[in-house]
Design a protein around this motif. Structure first.
Motif, PDB file in Angstrom:
ATOM      1  N   PRO A  88       0.816  -1.229   0.000  1.00 41.83           N
ATOM      2  CA  PRO A  88       0.000   0.000   0.000  1.00 41.83           C
ATOM      3  C   PRO A  88       0.842   1.269   0.000  1.00 41.83           C
ATOM      4  O   PRO A  88       0.451   2.275  -0.595  1.00 41.83           O
ATOM      5  N   ILE A  89       1.984   1.234   0.665  1.00 40.50           N
ATOM      6  CA  ILE A  89       2.854   2.411   0.679  1.00 40.50           C
ATOM      7  C   ILE A  89       3.428   2.651  -0.711  1.00 40.50           C
ATOM      8  O   ILE A  89       3.449   3.787  -1.211  1.00 40.50           O
ATOM      9  N   LEU A  90       3.896   1.594  -1.360  1.00 38.33           N
ATOM     10  CA  LEU A  90       4.446   1.722  -2.711  1.00 38.33           C
ATOM     11  C   LEU A  90       3.393   2.245  -3.686  1.00 38.33           C
ATOM     12  O   LEU A  90       3.677   3.075  -4.551  1.00 38.33           O
ATOM     13  N   TRP A  91       2.176   1.745  -3.551  1.00 34.35           N
ATOM     14  CA  TRP A  91       1.076   2.171  -4.430  1.00 34.35           C
ATOM     15  C   TRP A  91       0.808   3.668  -4.280  1.00 34.35           C
ATOM     16  O   TRP A  91       0.716   4.406  -5.252  1.00 34.35           O
ATOM     17  N   GLU A  92       0.721   4.120  -3.031  1.00 32.94           N
ATOM     18  CA  GLU A  92       0.451   5.534  -2.785  1.00 32.94           C
ATOM     19  C   GLU A  92       1.643   6.400  -3.193  1.00 32.94           C
ATOM     20  O   GLU A  92       1.474   7.492  -3.752  1.00 32.94           O
ATOM     21  N   LEU A  93       2.845   5.908  -2.933  1.00 32.06           N
ATOM     22  CA  LEU A  93       4.053   6.633  -3.320  1.00 32.06           C
ATOM     23  C   LEU A  93       4.100   6.826  -4.834  1.00 32.06           C
ATOM     24  O   LEU A  93       4.418   7.919  -5.336  1.00 32.06           O
ATOM     25  N   ALA A  94       3.767   5.789  -5.582  1.00 36.22           N
ATOM     26  CA  ALA A  94       3.784   5.876  -7.049  1.00 36.22           C
ATOM     27  C   ALA A  94       2.778   6.902  -7.546  1.00 36.22           C
ATOM     28  O   ALA A  94       3.077   7.709  -8.440  1.00 36.22           O
ATOM     29  N   GLN A  95       1.581   6.906  -6.959  1.00 34.51           N
ATOM     30  CA  GLN A  95       0.568   7.861  -7.409  1.00 34.51           C
ATOM     31  C   GLN A  95       0.966   9.296  -7.079  1.00 34.51           C
ATOM     32  O   GLN A  95       0.807  10.205  -7.901  1.00 34.51           O
ATOM     33  N   ALA A 109       8.999   2.778  -7.757  1.00 32.01           N
ATOM     34  CA  ALA A 109       8.089   2.198  -6.765  1.00 32.01           C
ATOM     35  C   ALA A 109       7.218   1.113  -7.388  1.00 32.01           C
ATOM     36  O   ALA A 109       7.002   0.039  -6.795  1.00 32.01           O
ATOM     37  N   LEU A 110       6.720   1.366  -8.583  1.00 32.34           N
ATOM     38  CA  LEU A 110       5.817   0.409  -9.230  1.00 32.34           C
ATOM     39  C   LEU A 110       6.549  -0.845  -9.695  1.00 32.34           C
ATOM     40  O   LEU A 110       5.974  -1.943  -9.689  1.00 32.34           O
ATOM     41  N   GLU A 111       7.796  -0.710 -10.096  1.00 36.42           N
ATOM     42  CA  GLU A 111       8.552  -1.906 -10.473  1.00 36.42           C
ATOM     43  C   GLU A 111       8.767  -2.804  -9.259  1.00 36.42           C
ATOM     44  O   GLU A 111       8.684  -4.030  -9.357  1.00 36.42           O
ATOM     45  N   GLU A 130       2.787   5.519 -16.257  1.00 34.24           N
ATOM     46  CA  GLU A 130       3.992   6.293 -15.921  1.00 34.24           C
ATOM     47  C   GLU A 130       5.054   6.153 -17.006  1.00 34.24           C
ATOM     48  O   GLU A 130       5.718   7.130 -17.373  1.00 34.24           O
ATOM     49  N   TRP A 131       5.243   4.953 -17.523  1.00 31.30           N
ATOM     50  CA  TRP A 131       6.200   4.793 -18.631  1.00 31.30           C
ATOM     51  C   TRP A 131       5.766   5.629 -19.836  1.00 31.30           C
ATOM     52  O   TRP A 131       6.601   6.225 -20.526  1.00 31.30           O
ATOM     53  N   ARG A 132       4.456   5.684 -20.074  1.00 33.86           N
ATOM     54  CA  ARG A 132       3.967   6.438 -21.228  1.00 33.86           C
ATOM     55  C   ARG A 132       4.222   7.934 -21.039  1.00 33.86           C
ATOM     56  O   ARG A 132       4.587   8.634 -21.985  1.00 33.86           O
ATOM     57  N   ARG A 133       4.062   8.425 -19.814  1.00 36.94           N
ATOM     58  CA  ARG A 133       4.359   9.828 -19.540  1.00 36.94           C
ATOM     59  C   ARG A 133       5.832  10.148 -19.773  1.00 36.94           C
ATOM     60  O   ARG A 133       6.182  11.268 -20.157  1.00 36.94           O
ATOM     61  N   LEU A 134       6.676   9.153 -19.534  1.00 43.40           N
ATOM     62  CA  LEU A 134       8.116   9.347 -19.728  1.00 43.40           C
ATOM     63  C   LEU A 134       8.543   9.141 -21.175  1.00 43.40           C
ATOM     64  O   LEU A 134       9.729   9.235 -21.493  1.00 43.40           O
TER      65      LEU A 134
END
Length: 688
Positions: A88-95, A109-111, A130-134
């Motif tokens: 849950p921390i990784l999920w929120e951190l990624a967002q 974080a998502l990887e 996120e990859w698409r944004r990059l």
């Protein structure tokens, strides 16, 4: 369980103190309705319990919902260091990182998250975004594909898919909509709802949902494949082509993607492009019988008969029971079967094939035995093939008769007089060739398309689609009848519909010739509509002796449509309705239709061609008399016959089967003796 749901009710490692579960749950419940209050509750818990990690997570979630992404991210980075690897921390951190533009941190974080929980699709979807944004399109595409793979084992989605496949469409849709209420960005659930609409027959709504799924996950190859097929069904060819090219760029290369693109190119008339794809696929997999068969179709269309025969025989050599390949050889018309071929087909039938393979084999063996002059055995195989095919088809002869009667009652002389000079697209481009299949219409098309002013396209579906859309409005109760709807069309409506037809057919035109041919034979049912919305269009009715035409259609298997041809009585009734309706139209609008009688074209080709060109409004050109030298692609069953001079061989072929054609003769009735004129009772027939 979706990662977002896990994050909303966190359970990181507990502190040394007793965790106040009820207070944490209450703070979490406030996140969506009152994030500021959730933050206050979380901060109080943090103060009371010395940095309680679950409360830290709720505080960060509240800050993100309040638009304070950077503050949320700062706390989440610290929390992740203190509690590494907690989903849950990784999920929120990624967002949070994604929202403040720190794409690299979000990806990291998502990887970590997707390595720990590869079965949870939500993490993969977010990673793809996120990859698409990059700008990492390939990595984003692969992440989308991983999300779809994870979805395939999701129990909730599996249950919905099983219900859908069992025909429980309402139950399946309810499950999927409930899921989307909790996980709104679930592309797999969204695509499945699209498939449910497709199974209900609602193609428009199906496309809406499948396009939504692709907006969520552009790398969802299965959804793009499905969308292409939907676009082909609705004849939206340019869009289908664009999506097919995108699909072929997938990092997960598949021969199926290239095959689908070839199918789109065939529909667009790019036979050479499709052939190049098939040849490339065969270099990689030379034992693929279906691709050899498809290559044979392309070579046949392009007029390379020897190469087509070679391709079909390669397909049969790989799969001896491949009925369509056998039928395709028979359908060349000019190719002859040997005794060994007949034995091979009989052996293939003896192995017990089913479905299309079986009826195609019977059609092909009927042709082989006809070539061998064994007419009794030939008829038996044709009859078996037609019986098998007819059992699969939903066709109403009474519906055809009622439509013909309504056409005659609607499109009368007073009807056109009241609309003379008002409305309709005045483009002179279209030349419609209509009638029954196997009536000589391909010959007329080949003659006309040999003229420097006229482009031959193929059997275009656009007029049928426009008519179908109008009829559906009447069927849904918007108007009392189709005739009432047509009578209600204003001049502007008629102009708009005509312009729509011209716009839709532009994709099929490959030259700058001013006139083009639409050779959809079934458009005899739309003759009145054509005259309404395209007043300057030419209409050519290609007609052949009823016994010869109907028998030829009955022993022909058509790739699509022509559902009236698989029963002798039904095809005879269809011909009689067609003759009666066209007689009524001739009476309503004298001279609007030019009729080409096949036998007269064979007997005096030059005079009939001159008459035809005069009607179309172009000068006589010698090339029209040597039409067989025209190298254009021809996709109909007569493709090989129009590549040689006119011959008389087929005029009386039906007489070899006369003893078995009583149902056809009875259905045609007085049409036979009156031919080439309509019978005197045509009006009474329509009134029945």
């Amino acid at each position: 369980m979706a990662l977002g749901t896990i994050a909303a009710r966190p359970s990181p490692r507990p502190s040394a103190q007793a965790v106040p579960g009820a207070a944490l749950a209450e703070a979490a419940r406030l996140l969506d309705s009152d994030p500021a209050m959730a933050l206050a509750r979380a901060e109080a818990l943090i103060k009371a319990h010395r940095g309680l990690p679950p409360a830290e997570l709720i505080a960060a979630q509240a800050l993100r919902r309040m638009g304070k992404g950077q503050s949320a991210l700062t706390r989440l980075i610290a929390l992740d260091r203190a509690q590494p690897g907690v989903a849950p921390i990784l999920w929120e951190l990624a967002q949070a990182a994604g929202e403040v533009g720190d794409g690299r941190r979000a990806v990291a974080a998502l990887e970590t998250l997707t390595r720990a929980q590869p079965q949870v699709a939500s993490g993969w979807y977010l990673l793809a975004r996120e990859w698409r944004r990059l700008g990492e399109t390939d990595k984003a595409w692969r992440a989308d594909l991983s999300a779809i793979h994870a979805s395939s084992s999701d129990p909730e989605l599996v249950k919905a898919a099983l219900a859908m496949n069992a025909g429980e469409l309402d139950a399946a849709e309810a499950m999927l909509r409930a899921r989307l209420g909790r996980v709104p960005d679930d592309a797999s659930a969204t695509r499945l709802i699209g498939e449910i609409h497709w199974r209900r027959g609602d193609l428009a709504e199906a496309m809406v949902w499948v396009e939504k799924a692709l907006d969520m996950a552009p790398g969802f190859d299965l959804a793009r494949d499905f969308l292409i097929r939907l676009l082909l069904q609705t004849n939206r060819l340019p869009e289908a082509q664009a999506h097919a090219e995108t699909l072929c760029a997938s990092p997960m290369q598949s021969p199926a993607h290239r095959l689908l693109r070839a199918s789109v190119l065939v529909r667009l008339g790019d036979q050479e492009g499709a052939g190049a794809i098939y040849e490339a696929l065969l270099r990689d997999a030379p034992d693929n019988a279906h691709v050899w068969q498809n290559l044979g179709h392309v070579r046949k269309t392009l007029g390379d008969q020897n190469a087509a025969v070679e391709a079909y025989r390669r397909a049969i050599g790989i799969t001896a029971t491949m009925g369509e390949a056998w039928w395709s050889l028979a359908n060349l018309k000019t190719a002859k079967f040997t005794a060994e071929d007949r034995a091979a087909m009989q052996a293939a039938i003896a192995t017990g094939p089913t479905g299309e393979d079986l009826f195609h084999l019977h059609f092909a063996l009927g042709k082989a035995l006809e070539d061998a002059s064994d007419y009794a055995a030939s008829f038996d195989h044709y009859a078996t093939a037609n019986r098998l095919r007819r059992a699969e088809i939903d066709y109403s002869a009474q519906g055809t008769h009622e439509a013909a009667a309504e056409h005659a009652a609607t499109f009368t002389a007073p009807f056109y007089a009241a609309r003379d000079g008002e409305g309709g697209c005045m483009a002179p481009d279209p030349i419609f060739i209509l009638g029954l299949p196997r009536s000589g219409s391909t010959l007329v098309e080949q003659i006309l398309s040999s003229h420097s002013m006229i482009e031959g396209t193929h059997e275009l579906p656009e007029m049928m689609m426009i008519a179908g859309r109008l009829k559906s409005r009447a069927e849904q109760g918007e108007y009392a009848s189709y005739g009432d709807l047509l009578a209600s069309l204003s001049p502007a409506d008629r102009t708009r519909l005509g312009e729509e037809y011209i716009d839709l057919t532009r994709i099929h035109r490959q030259t700058d010739r001013p006139l083009f041919i639409d050779k959809m034979p079934n458009n005899w049912q739309n003759a009145g509509l054509i005259k309404m919305i395209l007043p300057r269009a030419r209409i050519i009715d290609a007609r052949r002796h009823p016994m010869a035409c109907c028998f030829s259609g009955w022993k022909q298997h058509f790739a699509r449509g022509q559902v009236f041809t698989y029963d002798l009585a039904e095809i005879g009734a269809y011909y009689r309705d067609y003759v009666a309706q066209m007689a009524a139209f001739d009476e309503a609008v004298p001279g609007a239709v030019h009729r080409v009688i096949y036998e007269q074209m064979v007997a005096d080709t030059q005079a009939e061609v001159a008459r035809l060109l005069t009607y179309v409004g172009v000068d006589f050109e010698e090339a029209c008399l040597s039409f067989w030298e025209n190298k254009r692609a021809v996709r109909t069953a007569s493709s090989e016959q129009v590549r040689r001079p006119i011959y008389r061989d087929g005029l009386e072929q039906w007489t070899h089967y006369a003893d078995w054609l009583a149902p056809l003769r009875d259905a045609l009735g007085p049409v036979i003796e009156a031919y080439p004129d309509p019978p005197q009772d045509w009006a009474a027939h329509l009134a029945q």
